[in-house]
Design a protein around this motif. Structure first.
Motif, short mmCIF file in Angstrom:
data_model
loop_
_atom_site.label_atom_id
_atom_site.label_comp_id
_atom_site.label_asym_id
_atom_site.label_seq_id
_atom_site.Cartn_x
_atom_site.Cartn_y
_atom_site.Cartn_z
N SER A 40 96.05 -1.50 -29.41
CA SER A 40 94.65 -1.84 -29.17
C SER A 40 94.57 -2.94 -28.12
O SER A 40 94.95 -4.08 -28.36
N SER A 65 92.67 -5.39 -25.30
CA SER A 65 91.44 -6.08 -24.93
C SER A 65 91.83 -7.30 -24.11
O SER A 65 93.01 -7.60 -23.94
N THR A 113 87.45 -2.63 -25.73
CA THR A 113 88.69 -2.44 -26.47
C THR A 113 89.18 -1.03 -26.18
O THR A 113 88.43 -0.06 -26.33
N SER A 131 93.31 -10.17 -31.62
CA SER A 131 92.43 -10.86 -30.68
C SER A 131 91.87 -12.12 -31.30
O SER A 131 91.95 -12.33 -32.49
N ASP A 154 92.28 1.90 -26.64
CA ASP A 154 93.42 2.34 -27.44
C ASP A 154 94.47 2.94 -26.52
O ASP A 154 94.32 4.08 -26.07
N HIS A 180 97.73 -7.60 -26.45
CA HIS A 180 98.47 -6.36 -26.69
C HIS A 180 99.70 -6.65 -27.54
O HIS A 180 100.13 -7.80 -27.68
#
Length: 429
Positions: free
Chosen positions: A397, A399, A390, A429, A392, A408
């Motif tokens: 955030s 992933s 993950t 997520s 930043d 996103h």
């Protein structure tokens, strides 16, 4: 770019309604000063060269080649150059900060770029050159859908990690194909899965236009449009809207009057216009003249462009969905910071600018995966790191989901009564 005193309205952009047309103009800060902001904003110090875990200074030095395949001439030049701008900005910042510490070695990045000339066969040849002749193990792009298709044919057979936003990569990303040993194990899509993107959009539409109950989609009749359509319909239906049958216009259409007249006769509460921003602007102009609907949603149009094109306040609300982060009215300090650096570095703030963020954040994400995996050569180990990572970034955030599609957020704005209010919509997520 504005000076530091003028930056305050941009920093506060996410806090409330904004006047239209706030732009980055009059570049006054040096690139070096802007890079210092990047170091603070993105935490580059943690990602770049420094001491080893035992406190001794790293002495080994190395170089990692990464590749970019982008259209720098032809029909897609504006998109390709913007994609390359995103990669180059990240590479320049990382190298300026000293490189990336992986194990006991500090690596700088060597970017090898190949021009597709907006031709699919050239895209395939360019990818083959980077992989076979230049020994590139990490590829960013191509952006265009069919170019990405042929590029993945090359990269995946050679176990090269490829990161690109193409919608049409979905057909290669399945639970079986991305598993270890799978034929698309090294392929990652830097664009949010379409059903997730449309779900965020639908929630925003319901929140911003709560009185609306019916929706109509007008979209280009191409492969991407055909892919987007069912996801849009499912998301709007799940959000409680009655959805009329989609109307598609042929690629290359310049006169939308007949399509909009049909839509007006259906009397939808909202007309949604996807997925080509240049088309969307032209459609919106005609739609407002014809009073085709009482409210609109347009994709890919930045609020600064909208404010310039429609300089008189409209008497209908328009939702603007930026490709990623809006540059005309940044919704956060980090976004304002990024666009200032992008602008100062030579990037063009235009309708394609958001594309740069499908690449910029992911260069950093890849380098962090190198650090977690402890290698810059074992692409299987780096894939495993990307799968669990993950990050930043400017896009929030970041992933990858179980199908190697990025998770996103993006900016959505409401233009109404002469004001434009933008907010970042985080994905989950």
């Amino acid at each position: 770019m504005t000076d530091t005193n003028e930056m305050a309205p941009l920093v506060d952009a996410g806090m409330g309604p904004l006047r239209r047309g706030i732009l980055f103009r009059n570049r006054q800060l040096s690139v070096a000063a802007l890079f210092c902001l990047a170091v603070l904003a993105l935490g580059l110090a943690a990602a770049c060269g420094g001491d080893d875990d035992d406190g001794t200074a790293a002495t080994k030095r190395g170089t990692v080649k990464i590749g970019s395949v982008a259209s720098q001439a032809g029909n897609f030049v504006l998109y390709g150059e913007t994609a390359l701008d995103g990669v180059e900005l990240a590479v320049d910042e990382i190298n300026a900060a000293g490189g990336v510490l992986v194990g006991d070695t500090v690596y700088t990045l060597d970017l090898e770029n190949e021009n597709t000339f907006s031709d699919v066969n050239t895209a395939a040849a360019a990818t083959r050159k980077l992989v076979d002749n230049d020994d590139v193990q990490f590829l960013f792009g191509p952006l265009q859908d069919f170019h990405a298709r042929v590029a993945q044919d090359v990269t995946q057979t050679e176990e090269v990690i490829m990161i690109a936003p193409s919608i049409l990569l979905d057909e290669f990303l399945t639970a079986e194909s991305v598993a270890p040993g799978g034929e698309s194990h090294w392929l990652f899509r830097s664009l949010l899965a379409e059903d997730a993107r449309q779900a965020i959009s639908a929630r925003a539409v319901v929140e911003l236009l709560p009185e609306a109950r019916t929706s109509q989609l007008l979209i280009a009749d191409d492969q991407a449009g055909q892919f987007i359509d069912p996801a849009w319909e499912a998301a709007m239906t799940a959000a409680g809207h009655e959805v009329f049958d989609t109307i598609r216009y042929p690629v290359g259409t310049t006169d939308y009057g007949a399509f909009l007249t049909r839509i007006k006769n259906r009397e939808p509460d909202i007309l949604h216009v996807w997925h080509n921003p240049r088309d969307a602007v032209n459609v919106l102009r005609t739609a407002i003249e014809l009073e085709a609907a009482p409210a609109y949603v347009v994709y890919g149009v930045d609020p600064a462009e909208f404010a310039e094109l429609f300089d008189d306040p409209l008497d209908v609300p328009v939702i603007l969905e930026c490709k990623t982060r809006c540059w005309g009215i940044p919704s956060s300090e980090r976004a304002a910071d990024y666009w200032a650096r992008f602008d100062a570095g030579g990037g063009d703030l235009n309708f394609a600018a958001g594309i740069s963020l499908f690449f910029y954040d992911y260069v950093y994400m890849l380098t962090e995966a190198w650090q977690q995996a402890g290698t810059v050569t074992d692409t299987d180990a780096i894939v495993a790191a990307l799968e669990s990572l993950t990050y930043d970034g400017v896009l929030g955030s970041l992933s990858f989901d179980d199908l190697h599609m990025s998770v996103h957020g993006f900016d959505i704005c409401l233009a109404e009564n002469g004001d434009i209010d933008c907010a970042f919509r985080e994905a989950s997520s």
